[in-house]
Design a protein around this motif. Structure first.
Motif, PDB file in Angstrom:
ATOM      1  N   ALA A  45       0.826  -1.219   0.000  1.00 18.66           N
ATOM      2  CA  ALA A  45       0.000   0.000   0.000  1.00 18.66           C
ATOM      3  C   ALA A  45       0.856   1.264   0.000  1.00 18.66           C
ATOM      4  O   ALA A  45       0.360   2.343  -0.299  1.00 18.66           O
ATOM      5  CB  ALA A  45      -0.918   0.004   1.221  1.00 18.66           C
ATOM      6  N   LEU A  47       2.460   2.311   2.758  1.00 21.81           N
ATOM      7  CA  LEU A  47       2.453   2.884   4.105  1.00 21.81           C
ATOM      8  C   LEU A  47       3.742   2.551   4.843  1.00 21.81           C
ATOM      9  O   LEU A  47       4.026   3.116   5.893  1.00 21.81           O
ATOM     10  CB  LEU A  47       1.242   2.368   4.900  1.00 21.81           C
ATOM     11  CG  LEU A  47      -0.112   2.663   4.279  1.00 21.81           C
ATOM     12  CD1 LEU A  47      -1.234   2.070   5.129  1.00 21.81           C
ATOM     13  CD2 LEU A  47      -0.325   4.156   4.107  1.00 21.81           C
ATOM     14  N   PRO A  73       1.510   6.620  -1.480  1.00 26.47           N
ATOM     15  CA  PRO A  73       0.307   5.772  -1.323  1.00 26.47           C
ATOM     16  C   PRO A  73      -0.879   6.268  -2.155  1.00 26.47           C
ATOM     17  O   PRO A  73      -1.586   5.459  -2.755  1.00 26.47           O
ATOM     18  CB  PRO A  73      -0.006   5.885   0.166  1.00 26.47           C
ATOM     19  CG  PRO A  73       1.247   6.333   0.807  1.00 26.47           C
ATOM     20  CD  PRO A  73       2.060   7.048  -0.207  1.00 26.47           C
ATOM     21  N   HIS A  74      -1.071   7.590  -2.212  1.00 24.59           N
ATOM     22  CA  HIS A  74      -2.274   8.071  -2.896  1.00 24.59           C
ATOM     23  C   HIS A  74      -2.178   7.945  -4.415  1.00 24.59           C
ATOM     24  O   HIS A  74      -3.167   8.143  -5.110  1.00 24.59           O
ATOM     25  CB  HIS A  74      -2.600   9.506  -2.471  1.00 24.59           C
ATOM     26  CG  HIS A  74      -1.646  10.534  -2.989  1.00 24.59           C
ATOM     27  ND1 HIS A  74      -0.466  10.836  -2.356  1.00 24.59           N
ATOM     28  CD2 HIS A  74      -1.698  11.324  -4.080  1.00 24.59           C
ATOM     29  CE1 HIS A  74       0.168  11.777  -3.026  1.00 24.59           C
ATOM     30  NE2 HIS A  74      -0.552  12.092  -4.075  1.00 24.59           N
ATOM     31  N   TYR A  80      -7.604  -0.329   0.266  1.00 21.18           N
ATOM     32  CA  TYR A  80      -7.137  -1.015   1.469  1.00 21.18           C
ATOM     33  C   TYR A  80      -8.310  -1.110   2.435  1.00 21.18           C
ATOM     34  O   TYR A  80      -8.836  -0.103   2.890  1.00 21.18           O
ATOM     35  CB  TYR A  80      -5.987  -0.209   2.080  1.00 21.18           C
ATOM     36  CG  TYR A  80      -5.122  -0.934   3.097  1.00 21.18           C
ATOM     37  CD1 TYR A  80      -5.622  -1.946   3.891  1.00 21.18           C
ATOM     38  CD2 TYR A  80      -3.788  -0.575   3.253  1.00 21.18           C
ATOM     39  CE1 TYR A  80      -4.814  -2.585   4.811  1.00 21.18           C
ATOM     40  CE2 TYR A  80      -2.966  -1.211   4.182  1.00 21.18           C
ATOM     41  CZ  TYR A  80      -3.486  -2.215   4.958  1.00 21.18           C
ATOM     42  OH  TYR A  80      -2.686  -2.835   5.878  1.00 21.18           O
TER      43      TYR A  80
END
Lengths: 374, 232
Positions: A45, A47, A73-74, A80
């Motif tokens: 992801a 993160l 991440p974006h 998620y």
């Protein structure tokens, strides 16, 4: 689209070294607590930044340590679903659901709002606030929110772990529908063998930060290493069977390659293909076709091999190849039986021997019965 | 309104409200930034920044006023350049009173906001990021709405503190009627004049009324916002 993961990351105490591919369908990342599952998912992801490795999704590079690439991440377009749902408390359910859609490229809008709402059965909740939802409702809204953000991949970190059995049973059919409706790879973290047996099309087993076995679900679950990962109570191979007809006494006939199976509590319509997990501890072996026995399901099989099971060494796992039925062209199916060493020598069981596998029909847990995955 | 407050008194009240309003408005963005830095970021000198922000709370206000005077006064180390280059003068102007009030109220504002930011679960912000929101968007759509009660509480606390600021203000910008004579300075002045007790008493009531109103307003607003963001 396939997710390819290769990563190394050092933690105090554990070091993670993982390599696997997650194709279309549900890839279950299975392991006990502390095996590094959540770390892997967080790295996918974005993160968490792994020390080394490379993560690609289709032809997009999400992370490449060697080329110093690390997509924010974006920008990853990965939905998620967190274990704790993480709904935004200041927004209504509708606003939560539409949050990701704001940021998704317009061209990517596949998941229709109404369709997702209907599939998850959350139409009545739209104007409510997350604080007043039950655990199961929160899970479904979180799932809808992730789906509606138009992801190329869905990550689910033990979405059912925080729910009681009744709520789990409420969500599982939605997950199956999700798997079979949206052409979307799903990486599903779980420490529950029952969930994996029911949902996974691919299984990746983790132990202390290392992959012990990975591959299609029916192969991993029929493999002794996979069986050891599941533990002696829950190890068991998957077989596919087609619903034939329902009798008046409540039992339903299912046809698998090796013959008929009689199961109670089947609601699927005739013709539907089901996957069943048959627990190794629920399978007995006999040298001759048993008679005068209450068990209904007796399948003919050939012993493939006999390997040590986990535990105190008194038991072994017998891998059986089910005899294909007449005109059956599918690959032979595998069944696992957990029996004692003493029985092996008493019956002089050996690879190549033809035996009869006895399965009590009630032994097939309803939770292990699900529509067959694509 | 003027029939029960004399023009002098009314000027002092209006000036105080104006000074406090601007003091809060100007320090709000900086306060948010500092609160965010203290709550979330790790950087060298964090404890020093924390100390500097809180210093006006601990120091005698007269000392703060004196430091302002030698820094932002007309001949001050910073003040002289502000005057030369931008024509900005703080000394003995109401803008100086704004500066003094802002600095004295700053620690209270930052404290309230910092607590609010620390209470926000970073996991929610992560969720925003996985849904495609960039950092600024996550801040605007997740963090800010969640910390709003703290921001409002901090702003109102700072406003009340600015209304009551006396020591640093009178040291830095003196006590000039219509320019820097705020409510506390006016009460002090009336008490110095024989027969000024009645005027002082009237202003005291005004001060109490404003303080009460500010408190009630902050309670009401933050309860409203808290209910909204609790997700119920």
């Amino acid at each position: 689209m396939t997710l390819s993961v290769s990563l190394q990351h050092a933690f105090p105490g554990v070091s993670l070294d993982v390599r696997f591919d997650a194709p279309q369908g549900v890839t279950a990342l299975f392991g006990r607590s502390g095996s590094g599952k959540t770390t892997v998912v967080n790295a996918v992801a974005g993160l968490l930044r792994p020390d080394q490795g490379r993560i690609t999704l289709g032809d997009r590079v999400l992370f490449d340590a060697a080329q110093r690439q690390n997509l924010a991440p974006h920008r990853r377009r990965i939905g998620y679903v967190f274990q704790d749902a993480r709904l935004f408390p200041h927004l209504s359910v509708r606003q939560n659901l539409l949050y990701g859609r704001w940021f998704a490229p317009k061209a990517a809008r596949r998941a229709e709002f109404d369709r997702v709402i209907e599939m998850l059965g959350i139409a009545a909740l739209l104007d409510r606030r997350p604080g007043l939802l039950s655990g199961g409702e929160k899970s479904r809204v979180a799932l809808g929110r992730a789906l509606l953000s138009e992801p190329d991949l869905l990550l689910m970190d033990e979405p059912l772990a925080a729910l009681d059995e009744a709520r789990k049973a409420e969500i599982l059919p939605y997950l199956e529908r999700l798997r079979d409706t949206f052409a979307l790879p799903i990486l599903y973290v779980s420490h529950s063998p029952a969930e994996v047996a029911r949902l996974a099309t691919t299984v990746v087993m983790l132990e202390a930060g290392q992959v012990t076995i990975a591959g299609p679900a029916h192969e991993v679950l029929a493999d002794p290493t996979g069986a050891r990962g599941f533990g002696q109570r829950e190890a068991g191979a998957l077989i596919t069977a087609r619903v034939s007809d329902r009798q008046e006494d409540g039992l339903t006939r299912l046809d698998c390659g090796a013959g008929p199976l009689w199961l109670p509590g089947i609601t699927a319509p005739a013709g539907a293909a089901l996957r069943l997990q048959i627990l190794a501890r629920d399978v007995m072996l006999a040298r001759t076709r048993p008679e005068g026995i209450s068990a209904l399901n007796i399948l003919e099989a050939e012993i493939q091999d006999i390997v040590a099971a986990d535990g105190d060494g008194s038991a072994v796992l017998v891998r059986l190849q089910l005899a294909p039925g007449a005109g059956d062209k599918t690959a032979p199916e595998i069944l696992l039986a957990r029996i004692t060493r003493r029985s092996v020598s008493a019956l002089s069981l050996a690879p190549g021997l033809r035996v009869f596998a006895v399965i009590k029909s009630v032994a097939v847990a309803p939770g292990a019965v699900g529509p067959q995955a694509i | 309104m003027t029939d029960w407050l004399s023009p002098d008194e009314w000027t002092a009240v209006a000036l105080s409200l104006r000074v406090s309003f601007w003091a809060v408005l100007v320090s709000l963005p900086l306060g948010l930034l500092v609160a965010h830095a203290l709550a979330r970021w790790q950087f060298p000198g964090k404890q020093i920044l924390n100390g500097i922000v809180h210093l006006p709370l601990i120091l005698p206000p007269v000392v703060t006023g004196y430091l302002l005077l030698i820094t932002f006064g007309r001949k001050g180390t910073v003040g002289q350049y502000l005057d030369q280059w931008f024509g900005i003068v703080f000394a003995f102007r109401w803008t100086g009173a704004v500066l003094a009030a802002a600095i004295m109220a700053f620690p209270l504002m930052v404290r309230a906001m910092r607590l609010a930011i620390e209470a926000v679960d970073p996991k929610l912000e992560q969720a925003g990021a996985t849904l495609g929101a960039s950092r600024p968007w996550v801040w605007l759509t997740v963090t800010l709405p969640m910390i709003l009660p703290g921001v409002i509480a901090g702003a109102i606390l700072a406003f009340a503190k600015a209304m009551g600021e006396f020591g640093a203000t009178i040291t830095f910008v003196s006590n000039i009627a219509g320019q820097t004579r705020t409510l506390p300075s006016a009460i002090y002045t009336f008490l110095q004049v024989p027969g000024g007790e009645a005027q002082a008493a009237r202003l005291v009531w005004v001060a109490i009324a404003i303080a009460m109103a500010a408190l009630l307003l902050s309670e009401w607003v933050s309860r409203l916002v808290a209910r909204r963001i609790s997700g119920r």
